[in-house]
Scaffold this motif. Structure first.
Motif, PDB file in Angstrom:
ATOM      1  N   SER A  44       0.835  -1.208   0.000  1.00  0.00           N
ATOM      2  CA  SER A  44       0.000   0.000   0.000  1.00  0.00           C
ATOM      3  C   SER A  44       0.862   1.248   0.000  1.00  0.00           C
ATOM      4  O   SER A  44       0.605   2.206  -0.744  1.00  0.00           O
ATOM      5  N   ASP A 167      -5.806  -0.602  -4.705  1.00  0.00           N
ATOM      6  CA  ASP A 167      -5.245  -1.198  -3.493  1.00  0.00           C
ATOM      7  C   ASP A 167      -6.228  -2.194  -2.900  1.00  0.00           C
ATOM      8  O   ASP A 167      -7.170  -1.816  -2.209  1.00  0.00           O
ATOM      9  N   GLU A 168      -6.032  -3.453  -3.204  1.00  0.00           N
ATOM     10  CA  GLU A 168      -6.905  -4.535  -2.738  1.00  0.00           C
ATOM     11  C   GLU A 168      -8.387  -4.208  -2.941  1.00  0.00           C
ATOM     12  O   GLU A 168      -9.175  -4.230  -1.991  1.00  0.00           O
TER      13      GLU A 168
HETATM   14 MG    MG Z   1      -2.092  -2.777   2.100  1.00  0.00          MG
END
Ligand code: MG
Ligand code: ADP
Length: 246
Positions: A44, A167-168
């Motif tokens: 991240s 991000d995910e």
């Molecule tokens: Mg992360």
């Protein structure tokens, strides 16, 4: 080829914690780069540096030709980068008090002074593109998680980004909704969008990525074509990680 992201010798600390270590990373226009690695490895933080959400301590970073300096950033570049880079988070971060359509219209109107008429037409087109043209006048809370994430993608696309960061994006979704979000991302990739994607969806990575990057404790320890990384990982850290997740 145009390099959209150019990161060289980048180091990032949170206090004493050395989170990113000498990262060299370039992303070409149209390339889809998937970043994998264990929780806490710095994935991240890495992509947050790319749109200036995090500062870094040393090294160089250029995003679509706009240089960001260590620590101070560079206010002019930052403003340009924020206009050109779309980001989609695990939590959808939609504005709860705005309708779906208004969520998408807001940034172009505020940041690019796009007219109401044009912003409206763009929002409708993008909502159709992500398959929820009929949800335009609802509020985010009235939508499923998968639908909300598709709105978040449409909202980012409304700024006509040169680069999309994910991000995910499916980590907070119920399993039955993951596919619909990955489908939208797959389409984007096909249309030539430059993308950096942090995900645990290894099937998606294998199918869509041009390159897979494995990060371990803030270092890129392995990267390559998905089939090479998944079927024949060279680094023992990568092997151990993949044996846990595949
Ligand atoms: Mg992360
Ligand atoms: P990942 O996304 O791979 O799970 P992160 O980039 O979120 O990893 O975090 C990398 C490391 O940095 C972790 O040890 C995390 O606890 C730490 N970290 C992340 N954000 C902060 C912050 N704002 N302040 C202090 N430490 C942080």
């Amino acid at each position: 080829m145009t390099q959209i992201v150019k990161m060289k010798g980048m180091n990032k600390y949170f206090g004493k914690l050395h989170v990113l270590k000498d990262i060299d990373l370039t992303v070409e226009k149209g390339e889809v780069v998937v970043i994998i690695g264990a929780s806490g490895s710095g994935k991240s933080t890495l992509i947050r540096c790319v749109n200036g959400l995090e500062e870094f301590e040393s090294g160089t970073l250029e995003v679509d030709g706009h240089p960001l300096a260590p620590k101070s950033g560079n206010p002019k570049s930052l403003a340009e980068i924020r206009k050109e880079v779309g980001m989609v988070f695990q939590q959808f971060n939609l504005f709860p008090h705005l309708t779906v359509k208004k969520n998408i219209m807001l940034a172009p109107q505020k940041v690019k002074s796009t007219s109401q008429t044009v912003a409206n037409a763009t929002a409708e087109r993008l909502l159709n593109r992500v398959g929820i043209g009929n949800q335009a006048d609802k509020y985010p809370s009235q939508l499923s998680g998968g639908q909300q994430q598709r709105v978040a993608i449409a909202r980012a696309l409304a700024m006509e980004p040169r680069l999309m960061l994910f991000d995910e994006p499916t980590s907070a979704l119920d399993p039955e909704m993951i596919g619909e979000v990955l489908d939208v991302m797959r389409e984007l990739a096909k249309e030539g969008m430059t993308m950096m994607v942090v995900t645990h969806e290894m099937g998606f990575a294998r199918e869509v990525a041009d390159r897979v990057i494995y990060i371990h404790e803030g270092q890129i320890v392995e990267q390559g074509k998905p089939d090479d990384v998944f079927d024949n990982p060279q680094n023992e850290r990568t092997q151990a990680f993949l044996s846990r997740v595949l």
